[in-house]
Each structure stands twice: as C-alpha cells, then as structure tokens.
Design a protein around this motif. Structure first.
Motif, short mmCIF file in Angstrom:
data_model
loop_
_atom_site.label_atom_id
_atom_site.label_comp_id
_atom_site.label_asym_id
_atom_site.label_seq_id
_atom_site.Cartn_x
_atom_site.Cartn_y
_atom_site.Cartn_z
N THR A 109 0.87 -1.20 -0.06
CA THR A 109 -0.07 0.01 0.02
C THR A 109 0.87 1.21 -0.01
O THR A 109 0.71 2.04 -0.85
CB THR A 109 -0.95 -0.16 0.91
OG1 THR A 109 -1.78 -1.30 1.22
CG2 THR A 109 -1.80 1.24 1.00
N VAL A 124 -8.84 0.12 -3.74
CA VAL A 124 -7.79 -0.71 -2.77
C VAL A 124 -8.83 -1.97 -2.26
O VAL A 124 -9.76 -1.63 -1.59
CB VAL A 124 -6.90 -0.23 -1.80
CG1 VAL A 124 -5.98 -1.39 -1.30
CG2 VAL A 124 -6.25 0.99 -2.60
N THR A 163 -7.11 -2.21 6.39
CA THR A 163 -8.07 -1.75 5.63
C THR A 163 -8.79 -0.57 5.95
O THR A 163 -9.04 0.49 5.42
CB THR A 163 -8.80 -2.75 4.87
OG1 THR A 163 -7.77 -3.84 4.57
CG2 THR A 163 -9.60 -2.47 3.67
N TYR A 166 -6.56 2.33 6.58
CA TYR A 166 -6.25 3.37 5.42
C TYR A 166 -7.62 3.83 4.88
O TYR A 166 -7.45 5.23 4.32
CB TYR A 166 -5.73 2.26 4.54
CG TYR A 166 -4.15 2.02 4.77
CD1 TYR A 166 -3.50 3.02 4.30
CD2 TYR A 166 -3.80 0.84 4.86
CE1 TYR A 166 -2.07 2.97 4.28
CE2 TYR A 166 -2.20 0.72 4.88
CZ TYR A 166 -1.69 1.56 4.72
OH TYR A 166 -0.05 1.36 4.93
N PHE A 175 -10.89 1.93 0.22
CA PHE A 175 -10.20 0.80 0.87
C PHE A 175 -11.33 0.01 1.37
O PHE A 175 -12.13 0.31 2.29
CB PHE A 175 -9.43 1.18 1.82
CG PHE A 175 -8.10 1.63 1.50
CD1 PHE A 175 -6.77 0.93 1.39
CD2 PHE A 175 -7.75 3.28 1.33
CE1 PHE A 175 -5.61 1.50 1.00
CE2 PHE A 175 -6.53 3.58 0.95
CZ PHE A 175 -5.49 3.07 0.60
N THR A 216 -16.39 2.98 1.42
CA THR A 216 -15.12 2.60 1.79
C THR A 216 -15.09 2.41 3.13
O THR A 216 -15.96 2.54 3.99
CB THR A 216 -14.18 4.11 1.44
OG1 THR A 216 -12.77 3.35 1.74
CG2 THR A 216 -14.62 5.24 2.33
#
Length: 228
Positions: A109, A124, A163, A166, A175, A216
């Motif tokens: 990442t 991501v 995750t 982020y 993410f 996200t």
C-alpha cells in the motif's frame, strides 16, 4: 484503461480475479514471487507480470516502479497474497504469517499510494477473512466458530483493521476488505471442499470496480457488509 495490480495472482482467487477483470477491459499486472509461475499465469491470461514478494521491501518497490514507468498510475490494487498456517504456533511461524498477511499489506500500500493518487477512481481491495472476525469466531452458527487457526485468524484481523484505518487516513481512495467464502484452493486443500475460485473472485471484482461514490472502510462478502 483501468490499471490493476493483484498480488499473489498466479493461482487461486487472484488468478480468477485477474481473468474476470481482464474480461472487463482492465490492464492487469499479476504479482507473484515465483517468476516462472507468474509469467506462465500472465501468458495464459493475456496479463502482464511483475515479480512481487510482499515480504520484501526491495521487491515491492521494484514492482511498483515498473508499473509507474509503464503506466504512470494505478487504479486498482488487490491485496490477495496470503499464507495459511495451522498446527504450528511459535514465534518464527507467527512472524512469517504476519509478515505476509498483514505487514505485506502495509508494504504494498505504501509503495502504491503515489500511483493510486494519480487515479481518478482508485480502489484498494483486501482479500481478508471472517476467520479474523470477532463476531464470526464467537458465533456458534458460523463455520469460523470451529476454526483453531490462531495465527491466520489474528493476521486477518490485522488485515481488515489496516484496511479500515487506510480508508480513514486516505479519504480520496476507497479501501474495502472482504470475506471471499470458503474456497477450494491450494491453501485450503487440507480442509477439503469449498466453492470455486471463480465464484469467490466475483466479490473481489465487485469491490474492485466500485464507482467513485462507492463505499469505503467496509468488510463485505457476496451478500453485502459484514460485522467483524
């Protein structure tokens, strides 16, 4: 063109994800530790190959530099590389499992962020597991309740948390983590059974192709958002 990198993509869910995203028109980079296997998988799919060992900083930097030089950006990153250890719980094994399943996410990442920031719709996706969900492993109605894969489960808890964190620290990039479902792969062969990698890859593909206003910081399976 959507530029996509998938780690650990020479077989299993990663391979099937690459296949499905290629069919959607993505330019897909297959990341794999083994050059021969990675090149063979890429050739079979019509994808591109970069040698990428998520446990090695130099390998990760080199792989992302290759994509940067060729494409100038990255639109989709799929964290698929992972290891499963069961029956052995000691320090060296714990370091190896966490290095791949959790620290590897940080390495890749961080190296990918400059390229992702150049994308108009960066996504991501982390292939995590409900084996790392406190809700699932404490729920007698869930299959994870019966698992005793301490290191794998703990590392996947870390993967999901990374995750989510982020997603908070990088608001311009989506993410999301996922539970792919029990899948018949080399990694799970000792357990027997499982659905096809093709079926499990569909959830990865759904999250990898989210619109700009997509969610996200979530943990999902094929039915939607999960508790964890």
């Amino acid at each position: 063109m959507t530029i996509t990198l998938i780690t650990g993509a020479n077989k299993g869910i990663g391979f099937e994800t690459a296949k499905q995203l290629l069919e959607l028109g993505h330019v897909v980079y297959i990341g794999a530790r083994d050059v021969e296997r990675g090149e063979k998988a890429a050739a079979a799919l019509g994808a591109r190959f970069v040698r990428l060992d998520v446990t090695d900083d130099a390998s990760v930097s080199s792989a992302l530099a290759t994509i940067d030089s060729a494409e100038g950006r990255l639109d989709v990153l799929v964290h698929n590389a992972g290891v499963l250890e069961y029956g052995v719980t000691d320090g060296p094994t714990a370091l190896r499992v966490f290095n791949t399943n959790a620290v590897g996410i940080v390495r890749v990442t961080e190296a990918a962020l400059p390229l992702l920031r150049r994308s108009s719709n960066p996504n991501v996706v982390t292939v995590s597991s409900s084996a790392g969900s406190f809700w699932a492993v404490n729920n007698p109605d869930r299959p994870e309740f019966h698992l005793t894969t301490a290191l794998y489960s703990a590392s996947k808890s870390a993967a999901t948390m990374l995750t989510v964190q982020y997603a908070k620290s990088q608001p311009g990039i989506k993410f999301n983590a996922l539970e792919p479902g029990f899948t018949a792969t080399d990694m799970t062969a000792a357990f027997g059974g499982g659905r096809s990698p093709e079926e499990s890859a569909r959830t990865v593909v759904r999250l990898a192709t989210l619109d700009e206003d997509g969610p996200t910081g979530t943990f999902q399976d094929e039915t939607g958002e999960l508790r964890w």
